[in-house]
Design a protein around this motif. Structure first.
Motif, mmCIF file in Angstrom:
data_model
loop_
_atom_site.group_PDB
_atom_site.id
_atom_site.type_symbol
_atom_site.label_atom_id
_atom_site.label_comp_id
_atom_site.label_asym_id
_atom_site.label_seq_id
_atom_site.Cartn_x
_atom_site.Cartn_y
_atom_site.Cartn_z
ATOM 1 N N CYS A 40 24.856 65.997 45.191
ATOM 2 C CA CYS A 40 24.820 65.395 43.854
ATOM 3 C C CYS A 40 26.179 64.818 43.468
ATOM 4 O O CYS A 40 27.167 65.550 43.351
ATOM 5 N N CYS A 60 23.729 62.774 35.408
ATOM 6 C CA CYS A 60 22.656 62.523 36.384
ATOM 7 C C CYS A 60 22.288 61.046 36.378
ATOM 8 O O CYS A 60 22.087 60.444 35.331
ATOM 9 N N CYS A 63 18.991 59.613 40.823
ATOM 10 C CA CYS A 63 18.931 59.033 42.164
ATOM 11 C C CYS A 63 17.908 59.754 43.040
ATOM 12 O O CYS A 63 17.484 59.241 44.061
ATOM 13 N N CYS A 66 18.756 64.942 45.237
ATOM 14 C CA CYS A 66 18.538 66.394 45.233
ATOM 15 C C CYS A 66 17.092 66.731 45.546
ATOM 16 O O CYS A 66 16.797 67.686 46.281
HETATM 17 S S1 SF4 Z 1 18.941 62.932 40.658
HETATM 18 FE FE1 SF4 Z 1 19.720 64.866 41.498
HETATM 19 S S2 SF4 Z 1 21.312 64.298 43.019
HETATM 20 FE FE2 SF4 Z 1 20.912 62.498 41.727
HETATM 21 S S3 SF4 Z 1 22.477 62.612 40.135
HETATM 22 FE FE3 SF4 Z 1 20.625 63.602 39.317
HETATM 23 S S4 SF4 Z 1 20.827 65.778 39.760
HETATM 24 FE FE4 SF4 Z 1 22.330 64.651 41.044
#
Ligand code: SF4
Ligand code: SF4
Length: 91
Positions: A40, A60, A63, A66
């Motif tokens: 992340c 966040c 994306c 995670c």
């Molecule tokens: S979607 Fe998941 S990996 Fe991407 S920024 Fe958000 S918490 Fe982080």
């Protein structure tokens, strides 16, 4: 020159702010591997008592890295119905 749009001005996209977090971790599935913490770029997760938890969603980017890296299937997305996120005119 700055970006031509703020996130609230992107054509065709409706932002839906609601207070509940749109990413959650199922502690019963989490193995504490730390992959989500490492992948992340928004520094969203932290490990506590060998389980991942969402520390802050402020950075966040949605994306979904995670979501895909968690082999245990412990990370759940629930946007936009139960979380802040976006809805576009294109589906
Ligand atoms: S979607 Fe998941 S990996 Fe991407 S920024 Fe958000 S918490 Fe982080
Ligand atoms: S990647 Fe999944 S199993 Fe590993 S610490 Fe994060 S939530 Fe837990």
């Amino acid at each position: 020159m700055g970006h031509p749009y703020s996130f609230e001005e992107i054509p065709g996209v409706t932002w839906i702010p609601v207070p509940e977090p749109f990413i959650s971790v199922d502690a019963s599935r989490c193995t504490g591997c730390g992959d989500c913490v490492r992948v992340c770029l928004g520094d969203v997760f932290r490990l506590r008592n060998e389980k991942a938890e969402v520390a802050s969603l402020d950075r966040c980017m949605e994306c979904a890295a995670c979501l895909f890296i968690c082999e245990a299937g412990a990370i759940h997305f629930s946007w936009p119905a139960r979380g802040s996120g976006y809805r576009s005119e294109w589906g």
